[in-house]
Design a protein around this motif. Structure first.
Motif, short mmCIF file in Angstrom:
data_model
loop_
_atom_site.label_atom_id
_atom_site.label_comp_id
_atom_site.label_asym_id
_atom_site.label_seq_id
_atom_site.Cartn_x
_atom_site.Cartn_y
_atom_site.Cartn_z
N GLN A 85 36.16 41.69 40.35
CA GLN A 85 36.49 43.06 40.78
C GLN A 85 35.70 43.44 42.03
N VAL A 86 34.44 43.00 42.08
CA VAL A 86 33.61 43.23 43.26
C VAL A 86 34.24 42.56 44.48
N GLU A 87 34.65 41.33 44.31
CA GLU A 87 35.25 40.60 45.44
C GLU A 87 36.52 41.28 45.93
N GLN A 88 37.35 41.74 45.00
CA GLN A 88 38.57 42.43 45.41
C GLN A 88 38.24 43.70 46.17
N TYR A 89 37.23 44.43 45.71
CA TYR A 89 36.83 45.65 46.42
C TYR A 89 36.34 45.31 47.82
N PHE A 90 35.57 44.23 47.92
CA PHE A 90 35.07 43.84 49.25
C PHE A 90 36.22 43.58 50.21
#
Length: 406
Positions: A85-90
């Motif tokens: 989820q963090v990667e997608q937000y980035f």
């Protein structure tokens, strides 16, 4: 639990949003514990005009994550779920802000669906970095001199870009340690952003490994890293406290925090054929931290040893050598230029040495790899430095106040 969607079905759906049609899909690799796939995709415009002339194809990368439901007491599993989820937000919110001098993949389309049974489907359709950066970094120690310099320049640019900007981030929206996130899921029900503490090795989430090290009295690093030093705290615990970003208030490194990549190694980058430009990927552990924490892993895992030391024989204790210093100076100077902020060399070096101690703590408790002889020799020297130890203890006592420098 229903069967997860196939990569082809997800790819076709994401491509259709952009008026494209799937031509071919090849699985490049499976994700951790088979939680999903990374696939190479070729696509073309969705049109019937191909009867008269061949359609031009485009190349993309699909990252599809279809994990089982999050488990309340499984830290590793939860860490991975949150990391995606963090990667997608980035890619969807932060990568778009980066200047052309800091190349990363572009997110063409994405989905993030949560299902009633607790499972989820996360997918990102990304531009294919290999079209411009065809040389994969591959395994550790594979980088040559030019690639190392390019990686250091990319990191100094990335850290320098975000350094003056992280002050505007809403820290209440940052992702906490995995088990804390599970407990407070209702409180933090908004969209996940990036990690409050970037990286995946910090002590708050590695307590089990640390306990094993603390119980292994035959291990060389048991006493130096886990024995009580000040106020019933070990060197490792003090280092972790000094380095850790906080949601509220000041910390010992507050004024120097930026966004870090969180998993810097040769396997997570591509370079041009000449090796003078680099593009990083895999932003699952992006979050707040000191830029030198990224450097600690890069130097240990992917920089040729000959660039760090003068002699092949590494002594038991090792002070900073000219090669290490030259790489650090290159990073430090560009970091200041890009950020427009001041960073005294002595403070920078103290931060660097503290990051090395923290990185060694993780390796000593989890497993060694890379330039470990160099890392251990450097940390033996650092731990004997009276000024470094006094600075560490002093910062512990000032944590939470305004005046904090190492």
């Amino acid at each position: 639990m229903p069967s997860p969607p196939s990569p082809s079905k997800v790819a076709a759906s994401l491509l259709a949003e952009k008026g494209l049609e799937l031509q071919e899909l090849n699985i490049l690799q499976f994700l951790w514990k088979s939680y999903g796939y990374i696939c190479h995709i070729t696509a073309s415009a969705n049109t019937t005009s191909s009867k008269s002339s061949p359609l031009e194809t485009q190349s993309f990368i699909l990252k599809l994550i279809t994990p089982p439901p999050t488990k309340a007491d499984d830290e590793g599993h939860t860490r991975k779920i949150l990391s995606y989820q963090v990667e997608q937000y980035f890619y969807t919110h932060l990568a778009t802000q980066l200047p052309p001098s800091l190349p990363v993949a572009r997110c063409i389309a994405s989905i993030n669906e949560h299902h009633p049974d607790g499972s989820s489907t996360t997918a990102m359709l990304l531009s294919d970095l290999r079209e411009r950066y065809p040389v994969a970094g591959e395994k550790r120690d594979a980088l040559n001199v030019g690639q190392v310099m390019a990686a250091v320049d990319w990191l100094s640019g990335f850290h320098g870009f975000w350094w003056p900007r992280v002050k505007d981030m809403d820290r209440s929206a940052l992702v906490r340690p995995p088990l804390e996130e599970v407990k407070n899921d209702g409180h933090h029900a908004t969209q996940k952003t990036v990690w409050l503490n970037g990286g995946y090795t910090y002590l708050a989430t590695r307590r089990e490994e640390y306990k094993k090290l603390a119980a292994d009295y035959d291990h060389e690093w048991n006493d130096p890293l886990t024995d009580w030093v000040e106020d019933a705290l070990s060197i490792s615990e003090m280092v972790a406290t000094v380095l850790a970003p906080k949601e509220k208030g000041w910390s010992a490194t507050h004024g120097y925090q930026t966004l870090i990549h969180g998993d810097v190694k040769s396997e997570n980058l591509f370079t041009t054929t000449s090796g003078d430009e680099v593009a990083f990927y895999d932003f699952q552990y992006t979050g707040l931290g000191l830029g030198v924490c990224d450097l600690a892993k890069l130097f240990t895992c992917s920089v040729p040893l000959s660039m760090l030391i003068e002699d092949e024989v590494i002594p038991h204790e090792l002070a900073m050598q000219i090669g290490e210093k030259q790489l650090l100076e290159r990073y430090w100077k560009r970091l200041k230029d890009v950020s427009g902020k001041e960073y005294l060399w002595d403070i920078f070096v103290r931060h660097w040495e503290t990051a090395l101690v923290d990185w060694l703590r993780f390796q000593a408790s989890w497993g060694f790899w890379g330039n470990t002889q160099w890392l251990e020799a450097r940390v033996r020297s650092i731990l004997k430095d009276k000024q470094w130890r006094e600075g560490l203890v002093g910062n512990m006592k000032f944590t939470g106040n305004d005046a904090m420098v190492l």
